[in-house]
Motif scaffolding. Structure first.
Motif, PDB file in Angstrom:
ATOM      1  N   GLU A 106       5.341  -2.234   8.783  1.00 26.76           N
ATOM      2  CA  GLU A 106       5.330  -3.646   9.150  1.00 26.76           C
ATOM      3  C   GLU A 106       6.740  -3.996   9.593  1.00 26.76           C
ATOM      4  O   GLU A 106       7.674  -3.963   8.804  1.00 26.76           O
ATOM      5  CB  GLU A 106       4.915  -4.488   7.942  1.00 26.76           C
ATOM      6  CG  GLU A 106       4.913  -5.973   8.218  1.00 26.76           C
ATOM      7  CD  GLU A 106       4.594  -6.788   6.970  1.00 26.76           C
ATOM      8  OE1 GLU A 106       4.034  -6.229   6.003  1.00 26.76           O
ATOM      9  OE2 GLU A 106       4.931  -7.973   6.968  1.00 26.76           O
TER      10      GLU A 106
ATOM     11  N   HIS B 254       3.143   2.930   3.047  1.00 26.07           N
ATOM     12  CA  HIS B 254       3.491   1.866   3.983  1.00 26.07           C
ATOM     13  C   HIS B 254       4.880   1.350   3.666  1.00 26.07           C
ATOM     14  O   HIS B 254       5.339   1.441   2.534  1.00 26.07           O
ATOM     15  CB  HIS B 254       2.494   0.711   3.878  1.00 26.07           C
ATOM     16  CG  HIS B 254       1.180   1.030   4.488  1.00 26.07           C
ATOM     17  ND1 HIS B 254       0.272   1.871   3.895  1.00 26.07           N
ATOM     18  CD2 HIS B 254       0.620   0.629   5.639  1.00 26.07           C
ATOM     19  CE1 HIS B 254      -0.786   1.971   4.659  1.00 26.07           C
ATOM     20  NE2 HIS B 254      -0.610   1.222   5.731  1.00 26.07           N
TER      21      HIS B 254
ATOM     22  N   ARG C 269       0.839  -1.196   0.000  1.00 20.92           N
ATOM     23  CA  ARG C 269       0.000   0.000   0.000  1.00 20.92           C
ATOM     24  C   ARG C 269       0.873   1.245   0.000  1.00 20.92           C
ATOM     25  O   ARG C 269       1.942   1.266   0.613  1.00 20.92           O
ATOM     26  CB  ARG C 269      -0.904   0.011   1.220  1.00 20.92           C
ATOM     27  CG  ARG C 269      -1.952  -1.087   1.168  1.00 20.92           C
ATOM     28  CD  ARG C 269      -2.839  -1.057   2.367  1.00 20.92           C
ATOM     29  NE  ARG C 269      -2.063  -1.528   3.507  1.00 20.92           N
ATOM     30  CZ  ARG C 269      -2.456  -1.442   4.758  1.00 20.92           C
ATOM     31  NH1 ARG C 269      -3.600  -0.888   5.038  1.00 20.92           N
ATOM     32  NH2 ARG C 269      -1.714  -1.884   5.737  1.00 20.92           N
TER      33      ARG C 269
ATOM     34  N   GLY D 176       2.439   2.793  13.684  1.00 20.52           N
ATOM     35  CA  GLY D 176       2.163   1.364  13.723  1.00 20.52           C
ATOM     36  C   GLY D 176       1.289   0.862  12.594  1.00 20.52           C
ATOM     37  O   GLY D 176       1.392  -0.282  12.174  1.00 20.52           O
ATOM     38  N   ASP D 177       0.427   1.723  12.075  1.00 21.35           N
ATOM     39  CA  ASP D 177      -0.437   1.300  10.979  1.00 21.35           C
ATOM     40  C   ASP D 177       0.215   1.482   9.610  1.00 21.35           C
ATOM     41  O   ASP D 177      -0.351   1.112   8.594  1.00 21.35           O
ATOM     42  CB  ASP D 177      -1.764   2.064  11.030  1.00 21.35           C
ATOM     43  CG  ASP D 177      -1.586   3.569  10.929  1.00 21.35           C
ATOM     44  OD1 ASP D 177      -0.473   4.062  11.247  1.00 21.35           O
ATOM     45  OD2 ASP D 177      -2.546   4.251  10.546  1.00 21.35           O
ATOM     46  N   ARG D 178       1.430   2.048   9.591  1.00 17.25           N
ATOM     47  CA  ARG D 178       2.104   2.295   8.312  1.00 17.25           C
ATOM     48  C   ARG D 178       3.379   1.485   8.145  1.00 17.25           C
ATOM     49  O   ARG D 178       3.957   1.470   7.058  1.00 17.25           O
ATOM     50  CB  ARG D 178       2.428   3.790   8.183  1.00 17.25           C
ATOM     51  CG  ARG D 178       1.160   4.640   8.206  1.00 17.25           C
ATOM     52  CD  ARG D 178       1.465   6.103   8.108  1.00 17.25           C
ATOM     53  NE  ARG D 178       1.975   6.396   6.767  1.00 17.25           N
ATOM     54  CZ  ARG D 178       2.557   7.542   6.440  1.00 17.25           C
ATOM     55  NH1 ARG D 178       2.689   8.487   7.341  1.00 17.25           N
ATOM     56  NH2 ARG D 178       3.002   7.736   5.215  1.00 17.25           N
TER      57      ARG D 178
ATOM     58  N   ASP E   1       3.578   7.122  16.258  1.00 15.28           N
ATOM     59  CA  ASP E   1       2.248   6.712  15.830  1.00 15.28           C
ATOM     60  C   ASP E   1       2.252   6.197  14.377  1.00 15.28           C
ATOM     61  O   ASP E   1       1.424   6.577  13.566  1.00 15.28           O
ATOM     62  CB  ASP E   1       1.260   7.877  15.980  1.00 15.28           C
ATOM     63  CG  ASP E   1      -0.181   7.404  15.970  1.00 15.28           C
ATOM     64  OD1 ASP E   1      -0.433   6.235  16.306  1.00 15.28           O
ATOM     65  OD2 ASP E   1      -1.057   8.209  15.594  1.00 15.28           O
TER      66      ASP E   1
ATOM     67  N   LYS F 152       7.940  -1.873   4.815  1.00 13.54           N
ATOM     68  CA  LYS F 152       8.263  -3.079   5.554  1.00 13.54           C
ATOM     69  C   LYS F 152       9.707  -2.997   6.018  1.00 13.54           C
ATOM     70  O   LYS F 152      10.618  -2.804   5.211  1.00 13.54           O
ATOM     71  CB  LYS F 152       8.069  -4.316   4.689  1.00 13.54           C
ATOM     72  CG  LYS F 152       8.370  -5.598   5.443  1.00 13.54           C
ATOM     73  CD  LYS F 152       8.066  -6.812   4.598  1.00 13.54           C
ATOM     74  CE  LYS F 152       8.320  -8.079   5.415  1.00 13.54           C
ATOM     75  NZ  LYS F 152       7.972  -9.270   4.662  1.00 13.54           N
TER      76      LYS F 152
END
Length: 89
Positions: free
Chosen positions: A46, A9, A6, A42-44, A40, A11
């Motif tokens: 992995e 985002h 996405r 954590g949602d972006r 903040d 990894k």
């Protein structure tokens, strides 16, 4: 089939093989977890681990979307600022 990433985002993969473990992979992972939470992200991001990347002489091996970096517990904050936050800004 290759999984699409996405937009916005990334990894991050940290080597947890024996050589990188001795060089500090655990504190690197712990600091990355803290920095991700503090920012903040954590949602972006992995964050994962893997066994030997075959680059043992380069210290704790970390990849960001496949690009290899040498990270130590002493420079993880600079690494995060320059190669993680800067790319997500």
């Amino acid at each position: 089939m290759r999984k699409k990433r996405r937009i916005g985002h990334m990894k991050i993969t940290v080597c947890i093989g024996s050589s990188c473990h001795i060089k500090g992979s655990r504190p690197v992972v712990e600091q990355l977890q803290t920095l991700i939470a503090e920012n903040d992200l954590g949602d972006r991001i992995e964050l994962g681990g893997t066994f030997c990347m075959g680059k043992c002489q380069q210290g704790v091996c970390v990849t960001v979307d496949g690009a290899l970096f040498s990270v130590s517990p002493e420079n993880v904050k600079e690494f995060f600022r320059d190669h993680v936050k800067a790319k997500l800004a």
